[in-house]
Design a protein around this motif. Sequence first.
Motif, PDB file in Angstrom:
ATOM      1  N   GLU A  43       1.265 -20.175  -4.416  1.00 51.71           N
ATOM      2  CA  GLU A  43       2.680 -20.438  -4.699  1.00 51.71           C
ATOM      3  C   GLU A  43       3.316 -19.260  -5.418  1.00 51.71           C
ATOM      4  N   ILE A  44       2.613 -18.715  -6.410  1.00 51.09           N
ATOM      5  CA  ILE A  44       3.150 -17.579  -7.169  1.00 51.09           C
ATOM      6  C   ILE A  44       3.307 -16.368  -6.256  1.00 51.09           C
ATOM      7  N   MET A  45       2.301 -16.122  -5.430  1.00 48.35           N
ATOM      8  CA  MET A  45       2.387 -14.987  -4.512  1.00 48.35           C
ATOM      9  C   MET A  45       3.582 -15.145  -3.579  1.00 48.35           C
ATOM     10  N   GLU A  46       3.750 -16.349  -3.045  1.00 49.54           N
ATOM     11  CA  GLU A  46       4.873 -16.597  -2.144  1.00 49.54           C
ATOM     12  C   GLU A  46       6.207 -16.415  -2.860  1.00 49.54           C
ATOM     13  N   SER A  47       6.318 -16.953  -4.072  1.00 48.57           N
ATOM     14  CA  SER A  47       7.594 -16.868  -4.797  1.00 48.57           C
ATOM     15  C   SER A  47       7.915 -15.444  -5.230  1.00 48.57           C
ATOM     16  N   SER A  48       6.903 -14.592  -5.363  1.00 47.66           N
ATOM     17  CA  SER A  48       7.153 -13.215  -5.801  1.00 47.66           C
ATOM     18  C   SER A  48       7.097 -12.214  -4.641  1.00 47.66           C
ATOM     19  N   ARG A  49       6.883 -12.712  -3.434  1.00 48.24           N
ATOM     20  CA  ARG A  49       6.734 -11.841  -2.258  1.00 48.24           C
ATOM     21  C   ARG A  49       7.953 -10.952  -2.032  1.00 48.24           C
ATOM     22  N   ASP A  50       9.137 -11.515  -2.110  1.00 46.40           N
ATOM     23  CA  ASP A  50      10.339 -10.741  -1.812  1.00 46.40           C
ATOM     24  C   ASP A  50      10.513  -9.539  -2.734  1.00 46.40           C
ATOM     25  N   GLU A  51      10.143  -9.691  -4.005  1.00 48.68           N
ATOM     26  CA  GLU A  51      10.301  -8.555  -4.920  1.00 48.68           C
ATOM     27  C   GLU A  51       9.262  -7.463  -4.673  1.00 48.68           C
ATOM     28  N   HIS A  52       8.252  -7.755  -3.872  1.00 51.69           N
ATOM     29  CA  HIS A  52       7.200  -6.780  -3.590  1.00 51.69           C
ATOM     30  C   HIS A  52       7.136  -6.382  -2.116  1.00 51.69           C
ATOM     31  N   THR A  53       8.204  -6.616  -1.374  1.00 52.72           N
ATOM     32  CA  THR A  53       8.210  -6.308   0.052  1.00 52.72           C
ATOM     33  C   THR A  53       7.984  -4.822   0.313  1.00 52.72           C
ATOM     34  N   GLY A  54       8.648  -3.963  -0.434  1.00 50.33           N
ATOM     35  CA  GLY A  54       8.465  -2.517  -0.256  1.00 50.33           C
ATOM     36  C   GLY A  54       7.032  -2.103  -0.542  1.00 50.33           C
ATOM     37  N   LEU A  55       6.460  -2.677  -1.568  1.00 50.47           N
ATOM     38  CA  LEU A  55       5.068  -2.412  -1.904  1.00 50.47           C
ATOM     39  C   LEU A  55       4.161  -2.829  -0.749  1.00 50.47           C
ATOM     40  N   ALA A  56       4.414  -4.005  -0.192  1.00 51.41           N
ATOM     41  CA  ALA A  56       3.593  -4.510   0.905  1.00 51.41           C
ATOM     42  C   ALA A  56       3.702  -3.613   2.138  1.00 51.41           C
ATOM     43  N   HIS A  57       4.909  -3.166   2.465  1.00 48.38           N
ATOM     44  CA  HIS A  57       5.083  -2.273   3.618  1.00 48.38           C
ATOM     45  C   HIS A  57       4.290  -0.981   3.414  1.00 48.38           C
ATOM     46  N   ASN A  58       4.350  -0.422   2.210  1.00 45.93           N
ATOM     47  CA  ASN A  58       3.649   0.826   1.948  1.00 45.93           C
ATOM     48  C   ASN A  58       2.136   0.627   1.844  1.00 45.93           C
ATOM     49  N   PHE A  59       1.712  -0.560   1.429  1.00 45.07           N
ATOM     50  CA  PHE A  59       0.289  -0.877   1.420  1.00 45.07           C
ATOM     51  C   PHE A  59      -0.226  -0.891   2.855  1.00 45.07           C
ATOM     52  N   LEU A  60       0.521  -1.510   3.734  1.00 42.89           N
ATOM     53  CA  LEU A  60       0.149  -1.544   5.150  1.00 42.89           C
ATOM     54  C   LEU A  60       0.080  -0.129   5.722  1.00 42.89           C
ATOM     55  N   SER A  61       1.025   0.709   5.341  1.00 46.09           N
ATOM     56  CA  SER A  61       1.036   2.101   5.791  1.00 46.09           C
ATOM     57  C   SER A  61      -0.191   2.855   5.259  1.00 46.09           C
ATOM     58  N   ALA A  62      -0.538   2.610   3.998  1.00 46.36           N
ATOM     59  CA  ALA A  62      -1.717   3.265   3.408  1.00 46.36           C
ATOM     60  C   ALA A  62      -2.993   2.821   4.116  1.00 46.36           C
ATOM     61  N   LEU A  63      -3.078   1.539   4.467  1.00 45.03           N
ATOM     62  CA  LEU A  63      -4.254   1.055   5.203  1.00 45.03           C
ATOM     63  C   LEU A  63      -4.385   1.779   6.544  1.00 45.03           C
ATOM     64  N   ALA A  64      -3.253   2.009   7.215  1.00 42.71           N
ATOM     65  CA  ALA A  64      -3.284   2.712   8.498  1.00 42.71           C
ATOM     66  C   ALA A  64      -3.740   4.164   8.313  1.00 42.71           C
ATOM     67  N   LYS A  65      -3.331   4.797   7.222  1.00 46.08           N
ATOM     68  CA  LYS A  65      -3.718   6.191   6.963  1.00 46.08           C
ATOM     69  C   LYS A  65      -5.183   6.312   6.560  1.00 46.08           C
ATOM     70  N   ALA A  66      -5.737   5.266   5.984  1.00 41.60           N
ATOM     71  CA  ALA A  66      -7.096   5.327   5.444  1.00 41.60           C
ATOM     72  C   ALA A  66      -8.130   5.696   6.506  1.00 41.60           C
TER      73      ALA A  66
END
Length: 193
Positions: free
Chosen positions: A90-113
């Motif tokens: 629930e906490i992750m879901e409620s705080s997801r929107d404030e971390h959207t940019g972080l999540a996009h860049n995390f996905l990008s970092a995983l692709a670069k790894a």
Amino acid sequence: MSPQRSNRAQLIEGTLRCLERLPPERITARAIAAESGANLASITYHFGSKDNLITEAVIEGLDRWLADISRRLTGLAGSSPAARFRRAAEIMESSRDEHTGLAHNFLSALAKAHHDPRVRTLLAAGYHRTRPTLASVLDLGSDQPGTDAAGLVLALFHGLLFQSLLDPSLTISGPRMHHAQTRLLRVLPDTDE
């Protein structure tokens, strides 16, 4: 604190602010330097490259997100792991929107790894650190099965996060998450350890 450490910390903080408000393709070295108030050359000096800085900032941001979830779970001390898991979701879901940019860049970092050993090493170190922390937060135990369970929880949370980045209608939260868990527990065979 020495000026070098302060400048390094400034760059991380500036990058985290960029991650919050800019899409990955617009996070340039100049944008980070301007946001952090640091010299452009200090990025290479401290991190080797802009990509390495972004990866370290992403990991720091994910660590902070987990720490926030952990703080918000403190009121559930003594409750069951299932209750802690539901609340963490629930906490992750409620705080997801404030971390959207972080999540996009995390996905990008995983692709670069896959192609960048330094990025791969940084991300792997983050997971090695996060799994036992999450196992503790969710009261899964400090042994190997507890750490492995935390790895599965991370895979679930990250997978759902990435799906929701593609299309918010793919989000599974609240009662739907509970029903999905119940279904999985019912259909997966029980095995002996």
